[in-house]
Design an enzyme around this catalytic site. Structure first.
Site, PDB file in Angstrom:
ATOM      1  N   LEU A  80      31.247  37.551  39.971  1.00 15.19           N
ATOM      2  CA  LEU A  80      31.535  38.925  40.816  1.00 15.19           C
ATOM      3  C   LEU A  80      30.424  39.041  41.665  1.00 15.19           C
ATOM      4  CD1 LEU A  80      32.032  41.409  37.774  1.00 15.19           C
ATOM      5  CD2 LEU A  80      33.724  40.722  39.663  1.00 15.19           C
ATOM      6  N   ASP A  81      30.773  39.505  42.943  1.00 14.27           N
ATOM      7  CA  ASP A  81      29.743  39.941  44.099  1.00 14.27           C
ATOM      8  C   ASP A  81      28.608  40.864  43.473  1.00 14.27           C
ATOM      9  OD1 ASP A  81      31.228  38.260  45.754  1.00 14.27           O
ATOM     10  OD2 ASP A  81      32.235  39.988  46.880  1.00 14.27           O
TER      11      ASP A  81
END
Length: 305
Positions: A40-41
């Site tokens: 996930l960013d």
């Protein structure tokens, strides 16, 4: 050294990378065999499924699961990174609101299989270098294109019209760049756009309601209750095809035997259980021996077949 085996649906806070979360948990647990099931960013919060101990054997299968997100598309500005962390590269005043019906019609145009170019600020590699390395160096390169599937894309809330912020919920295949989807939505609305905020609310069988925060993990460790909160391997495989083996076959499966294909055994990987409900292995049809099945992963012992 403590030993942990199971799945931890973690609530990843914004500002941390997926690797940061693994590193922090390793320090908390004093246990190294931990992996995640899809990055996930840093700007994205929500569901991050971590695999501990023997559960790392099934991480590759959890990567393939569908994901669900809630977010906000912001019209009027586009950025270098396609999200709120980047520099603004184009602006256009949003002077007229869009009706709910108009936005929903645009959303419907994205349903199904679509093509996406990887964002320049991403870890996708071209010729051995990550795209963000090219972007930071100012080197032009053509990003790879991938096909992804949008299963549903819906407006959030009950507003009758929208000006700059478009709240949405999307259910999509693995590998979907939601920030790239946000930019494409803006283009169809004739505005530059970027992804203003994003939360992953589901990853395969795990929802955000299943997640523990780091604070909860610390509390459970202090109370010696952390192990009881780990999800079993079978929970991570609940969306996979299943086969329950009889006692004779179960012994062979635990040793990774190639077996005749059972009745009602379909294509692709199958989670194989014994009659006691223990997940023994992942099996699939043998690619070179029709009528037989072979192990992808054996979970009943320490084999890594």
């Amino acid at each position: 050294m403590p030993e942990y085996n199971g799945l931890l649906p973690l609530y990843k806070p914004r500002g941390m990378t997926s690797h940061d979360c693994v590193f922090r948990l390793r320090k908390l647990l004093k246990f190294r065999k931990i992996g995640h099931t899809g990055t996930l960013d840093p700007a994205v919060d929500g569901v991050l499924v971590l695999c501990l101990g023997k559960a790392t054997k099934i991480a590759q299968y959890l990567l393939d699961y569908r994901k669900a997100y809630k977010g906000v598309v912001r019209l009027g500005t586009s950025t270098t990174t396609e999200d709120a962390s980047g520099d603004v590269i184009e602006s256009k005043a949003v002077t007229q609101s869009s009706s709910k019906a108009d936005v929903e019609n645009i959303f419907r145009s994205f349903i199904g299989e679509i093509e996406q170019s990887a964002p320049m600020y991403s870890a996708v590699k071209v010729n051995g270098k990550k795209l963000y390395e090219y972007a930071r160096a100012g080197i032009a390169v053509t990003p790879p294109v991938r096909k992804v599937t949008i299963y549903s894309l819906k407006l959030e809330g009950n507003a009758a019209s929208f000006l700059t912020d478009i709240p949405f919920k999307v259910f999509c295949s693995k590998g979907t760049y939601v920030r790239t989807l946000a930019v494409a939505i803006g283009q169809k609305m004739s505005y530059p756009a970027h992804l203003h905020s994003l939360t992953r609310i589901q990853a395969g069988p795990f929802s955000i309601e299943d997640c523990l925060t780091f604070e909860q993990v610390e509390q459970l460790l202090a109370e010696n209750r952390f192990v009881d909160c780990l999800q079993p391997l079978s929970s991570g495989l609940s969306l996979m095809n299943h086969w329950v083996a009889d006692d004779t076959a179960a012994v062979k499966i635990a040793h990774g035997a190639v077996l005749p294909i059972p009745e009602q055994f379909g294509d692709g990987p199958h989670a194989v259980f014994n009659k006691q409900g223990e997940c023994l292995a992942i099996y699939r049809p043998h690619p070179d021996n029709p009528g037989m099945i072979k192990p992808d992963k054996v979970l009943a012992n320490d084999s890594t077949e």
